[in-house]
Design an enzyme around this catalytic site. Structure first.
Site, PDB file in Angstrom:
ATOM      1  NE  ARG A 156      -2.794   0.514   3.430  1.00  0.00           N
ATOM      2  CZ  ARG A 156      -2.117   1.023   4.470  1.00  0.00           C
ATOM      3  NH1 ARG A 156      -1.591   2.233   4.416  1.00  0.00           N
ATOM      4  NH2 ARG A 156      -1.949   0.316   5.568  1.00  0.00           N
ATOM      5  CE1 TYR A 180     -17.316   8.541 -16.002  1.00  0.00           C
ATOM      6  CE2 TYR A 180     -16.814   8.617 -13.664  1.00  0.00           C
ATOM      7  CZ  TYR A 180     -17.135   7.903 -14.801  1.00  0.00           C
ATOM      8  OH  TYR A 180     -17.283   6.549 -14.717  1.00  0.00           O
ATOM      9  CG  ASP A 193     -10.928  13.786 -15.610  1.00  0.00           C
ATOM     10  OD1 ASP A 193     -10.193  13.163 -16.402  1.00  0.00           O
ATOM     11  OD2 ASP A 193     -11.918  13.276 -15.046  1.00  0.00           O
ATOM     12  CE  LYS A 245     -13.463   5.279 -18.315  1.00  0.00           C
ATOM     13  NZ  LYS A 245     -13.894   6.568 -17.826  1.00  0.00           N
TER      14      LYS A 245
HETATM   15  C1  LIG Z   1     -14.220   7.064 -16.533  1.00  0.00           C
HETATM   16  C2  LIG Z   1     -13.898   8.435 -16.127  1.00  0.00           C
HETATM   17  C3  LIG Z   1     -13.621   8.755 -14.789  1.00  0.00           C
HETATM   18  C4  LIG Z   1     -13.700   7.738 -13.670  1.00  0.00           C
HETATM   19  O1  LIG Z   1     -12.774   6.703 -13.810  1.00  0.00           O
HETATM   20  P1  LIG Z   1     -12.984   5.257 -13.134  1.00  0.00           P
HETATM   21  O2  LIG Z   1     -11.718   4.561 -13.501  1.00  0.00           O
HETATM   22  O3  LIG Z   1     -14.215   4.662 -13.753  1.00  0.00           O
HETATM   23  O4  LIG Z   1     -13.163   5.460 -11.693  1.00  0.00           O
HETATM   24  C5  LIG Z   1     -13.288  10.054 -14.490  1.00  0.00           C
HETATM   25  N1  LIG Z   1     -13.260  11.008 -15.427  1.00  0.00           N
HETATM   26  C6  LIG Z   1     -13.523  10.740 -16.728  1.00  0.00           C
HETATM   27  C7  LIG Z   1     -13.475  11.856 -17.722  1.00  0.00           C
HETATM   28  C8  LIG Z   1     -13.861   9.463 -17.122  1.00  0.00           C
HETATM   29  O5  LIG Z   1     -14.152   9.213 -18.409  1.00  0.00           O
END
Ligand SMILES: *Cc1c(COP(=O)(O)O)cnc(C)c1O
Length: 410
Positions: A58, A111, A183, A208
């Site tokens: 961790r 998101y 983000d 992603k």
């Molecule tokens: C999918 C996504 C998230 C969240 O990610 P997870 O891995 O599903 O927790 C945050 N921001 C954007 C723009 C996303 O497409």
């Protein structure tokens, strides 16, 4: 490797790779929860933050560190922190930067779970949020308060693909001693580097593009310097939402072809967006690579490519959107994005179906809005499948219209 000297494509292949003691071509998976100390004194040194070695996964693990170094190099940051999901990264980052009584300004189209995190979860801890259209700089300025500590931006926004000006927002925030968190999931570090425009922190959903193979959930926080890094690492160690070694290995493997994938994603998405713009069943198309995108100039300045996500409006509203979903064969009906496989989604009949027409309108989700995440298959196969589905939707609309008419006649 001396990472400063290499271009992004070289970094994608090599950055962070730890050849270990036996010159392995890739970093081994250290599938272990704990690490032995060579002596009591060695253990004491490590706990004091001195000396070489690991304590407990961790708090640090070589396989996890390897992928952290890779993403830090690609974003141009000093350090990165691998988290168990994109949401874990966003939560850990915001919880480190905000405390009771603070205020955060957040893009209004972010998101969904990020919106909920700010609106209700952080609110329960006494942190206030204001949601604004961050593509409107005057609105960002007007939302600043004396206790504003963070401006949180997602660009391009989902699913509207509205673009926010990172350099201008960073200037506004810094003038008021607030930090900017971006983000960068939709772009990946290969298409957009928020630090180059003055942003202070970058977060990603590794789920992603970075992993790119739809087989891992993960997230990453990237910081510019050690001073930002220490409190963030402390928070992650105690929140505990870390990325395990196996997932770290998979994400790092995915990143080694990120540049090739992004190139193909952008090429195919551009071709599909242009094709859709001329399609008889399509009302409008929104893609940052089309010159009719309202912020085309800004996109050209801030992004090295327009990405894989396209939004378009199919003629015929909800019924037509549903008909497209049920007619595609190659495109997969699914949420998420950024994988090698192409995904299609119709918010009005799927993800946003339960929220009602009025709430959808307020969230800029129109009835015929279809979102695509263009994968790396043959682009003509993707077009043929979509074309067949759009014509099926056209026949469905005609049938519904004629059905009503026949009903009236009889
Ligand atoms: C999918 C996504 C998230 C969240 O990610 P997870 O891995 O599903 O927790 C945050 N921001 C954007 C723009 C996303 O497409």
């Amino acid at each position: 490797m001396h990472e400063d000297h290499y271009a992004p494509d070289t970094l994608a292949v090599h950055a962070g790779i730890d050849n270990c003691c036996c010159h392995a071509a890739v970093t081994p998976i250290y599938q272990t929860s704990t690490f032995g100390f060579s002596s009591a004194e060695h253990g004491a040194e490590l706990f004091a933050g001195r000396g070489r070695g690991y304590i407990y996964t961790r708090m640090g693990n070589p396989t996890v560190e390897a992928v952290e170094k890779s993403v830090a190099a690609l974003e141009g940051g000093s350090n990165a922190l691998a988290c168990g999901s994109g949401m874990a990264a966003i939560h850990t980052c915001l919880a480190t930067l905000l405390k009771q009584g603070d205020h955060i300004i957040c893009s209004e189209t972010v998101y969904g779970p990020t919106l909920t995190l700010c609106k209700s979860i952080l609110a329960d801890f006494g942190i206030e949020s204001t949601f604004v259209d961050t593509s409107d700089l005057a609105a960002v300025k007007a939302a600043i308060r004396p206790n504003t500590k963070v401006v949180y931006v997602e660009t391009p926004a989902n699913p509207t693909l509205v673009i926010s000006d990172l350099a201008a927002i960073s200037a506004i925030a810094h003038e008021h001693d607030a930090v900017v968190v971006v983000d960068n999931t939709f772009m990946s570090p290969l298409l957009q580097r928020p630090f180059d425009f003055g942003a202070d922190y970058v977060v990603h959903s590794l789920t992603k593009f970075l992993n790119g193979h739809a087989d891992v959930i993960g997230g990453m926080i990237i910081v510019r310097n050690e001073d930002q890094y220490r409190p963030m690492r402390r928070m992650l160690n105690h929140f505990g939402g870390v990325l395990p070694p196996m997932e770290s290995f998979l994400v790092h493997r995915g990143i080694r072809t990120l540049h090739l994938r992004m190139q193909r994603h952008c090429q195919s998405a551009q071709r599909i967006a242009e094709w859709l713009a001329d399609h008889s069943q399509v009302e409008w198309v929104r893609y940052p690579g089309l010159p009719d995108h309202p912020q085309y100039e800004l996109a050209q300045r801030q992004m090295k490519g327009a990405g894989a996500v396209i939004a378009f409006e199919v003629k015929g509203g909800i019924e037509a959107g549903r008909a497209v979903m049920n007619a595609v064969r190659l495109w997969m009906l699914a949420v998420s994005l950024g994988g090698v496989e192409s995904l299609i989604q119709h918010p009005a009949s799927m993800t946003h179906a339960s929220m009602g027409a009025e709430a959808r309108r307020q969230g800029h989700v129109s009835d015929g809005l279809v979102r695509l995440s263009v994968g790396v298959e043959d682009v003509e196969d993707l077009i043929a499948d979509l074309d067949r589905a759009l014509h099926a939707a056209g026949r469905e609309s005609t049938r519904v219209a004629r059905g009503t008419h026949e009903h009236l006649v009889s």
